[in-house]
Design a protein around this motif. Structure first.
Motif, PDB file in Angstrom:
ATOM      1  N   ARG A  63      57.818  47.737 -20.358  1.00  0.00           N
ATOM      2  CA  ARG A  63      58.091  49.121 -19.918  1.00  0.00           C
ATOM      3  C   ARG A  63      58.436  49.142 -18.433  1.00  0.00           C
ATOM      4  O   ARG A  63      59.362  49.835 -18.006  1.00  0.00           O
ATOM      5  CB  ARG A  63      56.871  50.011 -20.198  1.00  0.00           C
ATOM      6  N   ALA A  64      57.713  48.364 -17.635  1.00  0.00           N
ATOM      7  CA  ALA A  64      57.977  48.323 -16.199  1.00  0.00           C
ATOM      8  C   ALA A  64      59.378  47.793 -15.909  1.00  0.00           C
ATOM      9  O   ALA A  64      60.103  48.360 -15.082  1.00  0.00           O
ATOM     10  CB  ALA A  64      56.931  47.463 -15.500  1.00  0.00           C
ATOM     11  N   SER A  65      59.770  46.721 -16.592  1.00  0.00           N
ATOM     12  CA  SER A  65      61.098  46.149 -16.331  1.00  0.00           C
ATOM     13  C   SER A  65      62.205  47.087 -16.796  1.00  0.00           C
ATOM     14  O   SER A  65      63.255  47.182 -16.162  1.00  0.00           O
ATOM     15  CB  SER A  65      61.238  44.762 -16.960  1.00  0.00           C
ATOM     16  N   GLU A  66      61.980  47.798 -17.901  1.00  0.00           N
ATOM     17  CA  GLU A  66      62.949  48.803 -18.372  1.00  0.00           C
ATOM     18  C   GLU A  66      63.146  49.889 -17.309  1.00  0.00           C
ATOM     19  O   GLU A  66      64.280  50.272 -16.997  1.00  0.00           O
ATOM     20  CB  GLU A  66      62.436  49.417 -19.671  1.00  0.00           C
ATOM     21  N   LEU A  67      62.053  50.377 -16.749  1.00  0.00           N
ATOM     22  CA  LEU A  67      62.129  51.411 -15.717  1.00  0.00           C
ATOM     23  C   LEU A  67      62.756  50.884 -14.438  1.00  0.00           C
ATOM     24  O   LEU A  67      63.531  51.582 -13.779  1.00  0.00           O
ATOM     25  CB  LEU A  67      60.739  51.987 -15.441  1.00  0.00           C
ATOM     26  N   LEU A  68      62.433  49.647 -14.077  1.00  0.00           N
ATOM     27  CA  LEU A  68      63.051  49.040 -12.891  1.00  0.00           C
ATOM     28  C   LEU A  68      64.550  48.888 -13.073  1.00  0.00           C
ATOM     29  O   LEU A  68      65.321  49.112 -12.139  1.00  0.00           O
ATOM     30  CB  LEU A  68      62.438  47.670 -12.615  1.00  0.00           C
ATOM     31  N   ASP A  69      64.958  48.517 -14.266  1.00  0.00           N
ATOM     32  CA  ASP A  69      66.380  48.381 -14.553  1.00  0.00           C
ATOM     33  C   ASP A  69      67.083  49.727 -14.359  1.00  0.00           C
ATOM     34  O   ASP A  69      68.153  49.803 -13.755  1.00  0.00           O
ATOM     35  CB  ASP A  69      66.574  47.838 -15.961  1.00  0.00           C
ATOM     36  N   ARG A  70      66.476  50.790 -14.865  1.00  0.00           N
ATOM     37  CA  ARG A  70      67.031  52.139 -14.656  1.00  0.00           C
ATOM     38  C   ARG A  70      67.088  52.480 -13.172  1.00  0.00           C
ATOM     39  O   ARG A  70      68.076  53.037 -12.694  1.00  0.00           O
ATOM     40  CB  ARG A  70      66.174  53.191 -15.359  1.00  0.00           C
ATOM     41  N   ALA A  71      66.002  52.167 -12.468  1.00  0.00           N
ATOM     42  CA  ALA A  71      65.942  52.468 -11.037  1.00  0.00           C
ATOM     43  C   ALA A  71      67.038  51.723 -10.275  1.00  0.00           C
ATOM     44  O   ALA A  71      67.646  52.277  -9.359  1.00  0.00           O
ATOM     45  CB  ALA A  71      64.563  52.117 -10.487  1.00  0.00           C
ATOM     46  N   CYS A  72      67.299  50.482 -10.675  1.00  0.00           N
ATOM     47  CA  CYS A  72      68.375  49.717 -10.036  1.00  0.00           C
ATOM     48  C   CYS A  72      69.720  50.386 -10.286  1.00  0.00           C
ATOM     49  O   CYS A  72      70.552  50.490  -9.383  1.00  0.00           O
ATOM     50  CB  CYS A  72      68.394  48.280 -10.541  1.00  0.00           C
ATOM     51  N   GLY A  73      69.919  50.863 -11.505  1.00  0.00           N
ATOM     52  CA  GLY A  73      71.153  51.566 -11.843  1.00  0.00           C
ATOM     53  C   GLY A  73      71.319  52.862 -11.071  1.00  0.00           C
ATOM     54  O   GLY A  73      72.432  53.301 -10.811  1.00  0.00           O
ATOM     55  N   GLU A  74      70.204  53.451 -10.691  1.00  0.00           N
ATOM     56  CA  GLU A  74      70.209  54.706  -9.923  1.00  0.00           C
ATOM     57  C   GLU A  74      70.237  54.447  -8.417  1.00  0.00           C
ATOM     58  O   GLU A  74      70.252  55.383  -7.628  1.00  0.00           O
ATOM     59  CB  GLU A  74      68.949  55.521 -10.250  1.00  0.00           C
ATOM     60  N   HIS A  75      70.203  53.181  -8.026  1.00  0.00           N
ATOM     61  CA  HIS A  75      70.158  52.781  -6.612  1.00  0.00           C
ATOM     62  C   HIS A  75      68.975  53.442  -5.901  1.00  0.00           C
ATOM     63  O   HIS A  75      69.119  53.988  -4.806  1.00  0.00           O
ATOM     64  CB  HIS A  75      71.474  53.111  -5.902  1.00  0.00           C
ATOM     65  N   ALA A  76      67.813  53.373  -6.530  1.00  0.00           N
ATOM     66  CA  ALA A  76      66.600  53.972  -5.975  1.00  0.00           C
ATOM     67  C   ALA A  76      66.306  53.386  -4.595  1.00  0.00           C
ATOM     68  O   ALA A  76      66.262  52.171  -4.418  1.00  0.00           O
ATOM     69  CB  ALA A  76      65.423  53.739  -6.910  1.00  0.00           C
ATOM     70  N   ALA A  77      66.122  54.264  -3.634  1.00  0.00           N
ATOM     71  CA  ALA A  77      65.940  53.848  -2.243  1.00  0.00           C
ATOM     72  C   ALA A  77      64.727  52.949  -2.041  1.00  0.00           C
ATOM     73  O   ALA A  77      64.774  51.998  -1.259  1.00  0.00           O
ATOM     74  CB  ALA A  77      65.833  55.080  -1.353  1.00  0.00           C
ATOM     75  N   ALA A  78      63.648  53.213  -2.741  1.00  0.00           N
ATOM     76  CA  ALA A  78      62.420  52.427  -2.550  1.00  0.00           C
ATOM     77  C   ALA A  78      62.614  50.960  -2.912  1.00  0.00           C
ATOM     78  O   ALA A  78      61.900  50.099  -2.402  1.00  0.00           O
ATOM     79  CB  ALA A  78      61.280  53.031  -3.362  1.00  0.00           C
ATOM     80  N   LEU A  79      63.584  50.661  -3.760  1.00  0.00           N
ATOM     81  CA  LEU A  79      63.804  49.279  -4.161  1.00  0.00           C
ATOM     82  C   LEU A  79      64.306  48.414  -3.007  1.00  0.00           C
ATOM     83  O   LEU A  79      64.209  47.198  -3.062  1.00  0.00           O
ATOM     84  CB  LEU A  79      64.776  49.208  -5.338  1.00  0.00           C
ATOM     85  N   ALA A  80      64.793  49.035  -1.961  1.00  0.00           N
ATOM     86  CA  ALA A  80      65.235  48.279  -0.786  1.00  0.00           C
ATOM     87  C   ALA A  80      64.065  47.509  -0.173  1.00  0.00           C
ATOM     88  O   ALA A  80      64.267  46.512   0.514  1.00  0.00           O
ATOM     89  CB  ALA A  80      65.836  49.219   0.248  1.00  0.00           C
ATOM     90  N   TYR A  81      62.850  47.955  -0.450  1.00  0.00           N
ATOM     91  CA  TYR A  81      61.652  47.317   0.096  1.00  0.00           C
ATOM     92  C   TYR A  81      60.996  46.349  -0.891  1.00  0.00           C
ATOM     93  O   TYR A  81      59.950  45.781  -0.591  1.00  0.00           O
ATOM     94  CB  TYR A  81      60.632  48.391   0.498  1.00  0.00           C
ATOM     95  N   ALA A  82      61.586  46.162  -2.050  1.00  0.00           N
ATOM     96  CA  ALA A  82      60.969  45.361  -3.111  1.00  0.00           C
ATOM     97  C   ALA A  82      60.626  43.941  -2.676  1.00  0.00           C
ATOM     98  O   ALA A  82      59.659  43.365  -3.154  1.00  0.00           O
ATOM     99  CB  ALA A  82      61.870  45.335  -4.341  1.00  0.00           C
TER     100      ALA A  82
END
Length: 108
Positions: A63-82
């Protein structure tokens, strides 16, 4: 965790509280807020990247990886700090989540 409880039902604080409970070994407490956090995500008050953190902390990699994949597709700003944010360490160590972050070019 106690300080975050004082914030109330603010979606981001609720997410952090759930992550804290999960990482502290209290998954039932973490899961107690999942419904409210999911509703906040559907309403756009919290992102898929933040929701993924809850599921990753609970050890629900798929579930976490599915949501992360969506977030990557949305260019979620917080992922810049991953790659560097200490509160995201568990995302980097989870095999499925790490694979998503690597595919997105967020980790080497």
């Amino acid at each position: 965790i106690e300080e975050l409880k004082k914030v109330g039902s603010e979606p981001f604080a609720l997410m952090l509280t759930s992550v804290g409970h999960a990482l502290a070994g209290h998954p039932d407490r973490a899961r107690a807020a999942i419904g409210a956090i999911e509703e906040s995500a559907r309403a756009g008050r919290i992102g898929n990247d933040e929701l993924a953190m809850v599921y990753a902390a609970l050890g629900e990699s798929s579930r976490a990886s599915e949501l992360l994949d969506r977030a990557c597709g949305e260019h979620a700003a917080a992922l810049a700090y991953a790659a560097v944010e200490p509160t995201m360490d568990f995302l980097r160590t989870d095999f499925e989540c790490r694979a998503v972050l690597e595919r997105a070019g967020l980790l080497a």
